[in-house]
Design a protein around this motif. Structure first.
Motif, PDB file in Angstrom:
ATOM      1  N   LEU A  41       0.807  -1.228   0.000  1.00  0.00           N
ATOM      2  CA  LEU A  41       0.000   0.000   0.000  1.00  0.00           C
ATOM      3  C   LEU A  41       0.837   1.273   0.000  1.00  0.00           C
ATOM      4  O   LEU A  41       0.293   2.374   0.210  1.00  0.00           O
ATOM      5  CB  LEU A  41      -0.939   0.010   1.216  1.00  0.00           C
ATOM      6  N   LYS A  42       2.126   1.156  -0.253  1.00  0.00           N
ATOM      7  CA  LYS A  42       2.996   2.332  -0.220  1.00  0.00           C
ATOM      8  C   LYS A  42       2.507   3.441  -1.153  1.00  0.00           C
ATOM      9  O   LYS A  42       2.469   4.616  -0.753  1.00  0.00           O
ATOM     10  CB  LYS A  42       4.432   1.940  -0.576  1.00  0.00           C
ATOM     11  N   PRO A  43       2.108   3.147  -2.412  1.00  0.00           N
ATOM     12  CA  PRO A  43       1.619   4.234  -3.286  1.00  0.00           C
ATOM     13  C   PRO A  43       0.373   4.929  -2.730  1.00  0.00           C
ATOM     14  O   PRO A  43       0.200   6.134  -2.892  1.00  0.00           O
ATOM     15  CB  PRO A  43       1.306   3.505  -4.601  1.00  0.00           C
ATOM     16  N   VAL A  44      -0.483   4.165  -2.061  1.00  0.00           N
ATOM     17  CA  VAL A  44      -1.720   4.724  -1.509  1.00  0.00           C
ATOM     18  C   VAL A  44      -1.431   5.543  -0.252  1.00  0.00           C
ATOM     19  O   VAL A  44      -2.027   6.608  -0.027  1.00  0.00           O
ATOM     20  CB  VAL A  44      -2.720   3.596  -1.181  1.00  0.00           C
ATOM     21  N   LEU A  45      -0.505   5.048   0.578  1.00  0.00           N
ATOM     22  CA  LEU A  45      -0.231   5.673   1.871  1.00  0.00           C
ATOM     23  C   LEU A  45       0.857   6.740   1.815  1.00  0.00           C
ATOM     24  O   LEU A  45       1.129   7.397   2.831  1.00  0.00           O
ATOM     25  CB  LEU A  45       0.186   4.596   2.888  1.00  0.00           C
ATOM     26  N   LYS A  46       1.463   6.928   0.667  1.00  0.00           N
ATOM     27  CA  LYS A  46       2.592   7.858   0.542  1.00  0.00           C
ATOM     28  C   LYS A  46       2.264   9.236   1.098  1.00  0.00           C
ATOM     29  O   LYS A  46       3.072   9.860   1.786  1.00  0.00           O
ATOM     30  CB  LYS A  46       3.025   7.956  -0.917  1.00  0.00           C
ATOM     31  N   LYS A  47       1.081   9.750   0.785  1.00  0.00           N
ATOM     32  CA  LYS A  47       0.688  11.088   1.237  1.00  0.00           C
ATOM     33  C   LYS A  47       0.273  11.101   2.710  1.00  0.00           C
ATOM     34  O   LYS A  47       0.010  12.167   3.263  1.00  0.00           O
ATOM     35  CB  LYS A  47      -0.474  11.604   0.379  1.00  0.00           C
ATOM     36  N   ARG A  48       0.206   9.934   3.311  1.00  0.00           N
ATOM     37  CA  ARG A  48      -0.162   9.844   4.727  1.00  0.00           C
ATOM     38  C   ARG A  48       1.057   9.546   5.607  1.00  0.00           C
ATOM     39  O   ARG A  48       0.906   9.150   6.756  1.00  0.00           O
ATOM     40  CB  ARG A  48      -1.227   8.772   4.930  1.00  0.00           C
ATOM     41  N   GLN A  49       2.233   9.737   5.079  1.00  0.00           N
ATOM     42  CA  GLN A  49       3.443   9.567   5.885  1.00  0.00           C
ATOM     43  C   GLN A  49       3.498  10.688   6.913  1.00  0.00           C
ATOM     44  O   GLN A  49       3.410  11.875   6.572  1.00  0.00           O
ATOM     45  CB  GLN A  49       4.680   9.606   4.986  1.00  0.00           C
ATOM     46  N   ILE A  50       3.632  10.327   8.171  1.00  0.00           N
ATOM     47  CA  ILE A  50       3.514  11.304   9.259  1.00  0.00           C
ATOM     48  C   ILE A  50       4.733  12.216   9.334  1.00  0.00           C
ATOM     49  O   ILE A  50       4.613  13.432   9.497  1.00  0.00           O
ATOM     50  CB  ILE A  50       3.291  10.567  10.603  1.00  0.00           C
ATOM     51  N   ARG A  51       5.918  11.626   9.222  1.00  0.00           N
ATOM     52  CA  ARG A  51       7.153  12.409   9.271  1.00  0.00           C
ATOM     53  C   ARG A  51       8.113  11.955   8.175  1.00  0.00           C
ATOM     54  O   ARG A  51       8.009  10.823   7.684  1.00  0.00           O
ATOM     55  CB  ARG A  51       7.857  12.225  10.626  1.00  0.00           C
ATOM     56  N   LYS A  52       9.031  12.825   7.837  1.00  0.00           N
ATOM     57  CA  LYS A  52      10.051  12.466   6.871  1.00  0.00           C
ATOM     58  C   LYS A  52      10.953  11.401   7.469  1.00  0.00           C
ATOM     59  O   LYS A  52      11.365  11.495   8.625  1.00  0.00           O
ATOM     60  CB  LYS A  52      10.873  13.703   6.489  1.00  0.00           C
ATOM     61  N   ARG A  53      11.262  10.371   6.688  1.00  0.00           N
ATOM     62  CA  ARG A  53      12.090   9.270   7.186  1.00  0.00           C
ATOM     63  C   ARG A  53      13.571   9.624   7.144  1.00  0.00           C
ATOM     64  O   ARG A  53      13.994  10.479   6.359  1.00  0.00           O
ATOM     65  CB  ARG A  53      11.849   8.011   6.350  1.00  0.00           C
ATOM     66  N   PRO A  54      14.392   8.923   7.945  1.00  0.00           N
ATOM     67  CA  PRO A  54      15.840   9.114   7.887  1.00  0.00           C
ATOM     68  C   PRO A  54      16.377   8.681   6.521  1.00  0.00           C
ATOM     69  O   PRO A  54      15.702   7.982   5.771  1.00  0.00           O
ATOM     70  CB  PRO A  54      16.371   8.186   8.989  1.00  0.00           C
ATOM     71  N   PRO A  55      17.616   9.080   6.193  1.00  0.00           N
ATOM     72  CA  PRO A  55      18.229   8.612   4.941  1.00  0.00           C
ATOM     73  C   PRO A  55      18.241   7.090   4.867  1.00  0.00           C
ATOM     74  O   PRO A  55      18.262   6.404   5.892  1.00  0.00           O
ATOM     75  CB  PRO A  55      19.657   9.172   5.024  1.00  0.00           C
TER      76      PRO A  55
END
Length: 275
Positions: A41-55
């Motif tokens: 579900l990554k394409p669907v949930l992409k805009k629902r990422q709460i915070r920017k991830r580490p490198p």
């Protein structure tokens, strides 16, 4: 000496079956949530990422540490289970745990009811032990390892120091000594616990817009609820429900606003027509 010899004898009998059982639960609960939220579900949930991830490199290093800690936690659960089982048997002379296999021993409705009671009890245990572990004199020994994952992943769920793993495990024998529970109800409860734990650390808000402002529904924690805890390392100590945080005044004051920001941003992005 007799106790030590008996302990290691019992441990040798429990070790491999225990690793298989716990690993299977970990596979379905934690790895399952990872595959669903981070892959399928990554394409669907992409805009629902709460915070920017580490490198990516840092994230890979973090996941390796979390997997190592998770396997260590599984071993701690098995070692603790064997110790408690043997100690209780020697202390009382009989099995005090109320786990049963005959479904007719209690009314059928008791199976789902016991799952609910298990969740309520676990949330209470989790809130107070979790809050206790954040005490400055206890944090480093119990809980620092878990909070090394500042931006959590589903594998953060079981990334514990040994002392925290023991504290997490102790709820199970305490509950089983008090409340009768069918084997199937216990298995379902533990799978729910593992999956919900992984989901709370997945970094994507999967709950619908407005959830935190609807009476009744707002008693259930969202992903943002626990993500804020990892971001700020205080407040939002509960697991399943927001009850204790609300009653004790430990709910993050920005919780509703942060949840709204994430879900509204996702809806706005979804409403923009493709060029």
């Amino acid at each position: 000496m007799e106790f030590v010899l008996e302990y290691f004898s019992n441990l040798s009998n429990n070790l491999l079956p225990g690793i298989r059982l716990e690993s299977l639960r970990y596979l379905f609960g934690t790895v399952g949530v990872f595959l669903i939220t981070w892959v399928v579900l990554k394409p669907v949930l992409k805009k629902r990422q709460i915070r920017k991830r580490p490198p990516r490199k840092l994230l890979n290093r973090q996941v390796r540490r979390e997997l190592k800690n998770s396997f260590q936690s599984i071993l701690v659960f098995i070692f603790a289970y064997t110790f408690v089982e043997l100690s209780v048997e020697r202390l009382f002379g009989y099995d005090v745990f109320k786990v049963y296999g005959d479904a007719s021993a209690y009314p059928v409705w008791w199976i789902p009811a016991s799952i609910v009671f298990f969740a309520i009890g676990l949330d209470t245990w989790f809130y107070w032990t979790h809050r206790m572990m954040h005490h400055p004199k206890l944090f480093k020994f119990f809980h620092l390892e878990h909070h090394r994952s500042h931006s959590p992943t589903p594998f953060t769920a079981y990334s514990f120091a040994p002392a925290e793993a023991v504290l997490v495990y102790l709820y199970v024998p305490i509950f089983q000594a008090i409340v009768p529970m069918h084997f199937s109800a216990f298995a379902i409860s533990m799978l729910i616990q593992t999956s919900r734990n992984a989901l709370a650390h997945c970094g994507y808000e999967v709950f619908p817009k407005g959830w935190t402002r609807i009476p009744g529904l707002n008693l259930f924690t969202t992903v943002t609820h626990h993500d804020l805890h990892h971001e700020r390392s205080h407040g939002n100590y509960a697991f399943y429900f927001t009850f204790w945080d609300k009653v004790m005044g430990t709910e993050d004051p920005d919780y509703d606003a942060r949840f709204d920001a994430v879900t509204e941003r996702a809806d706005q992005n979804a409403a923009v027509p493709a060029e």
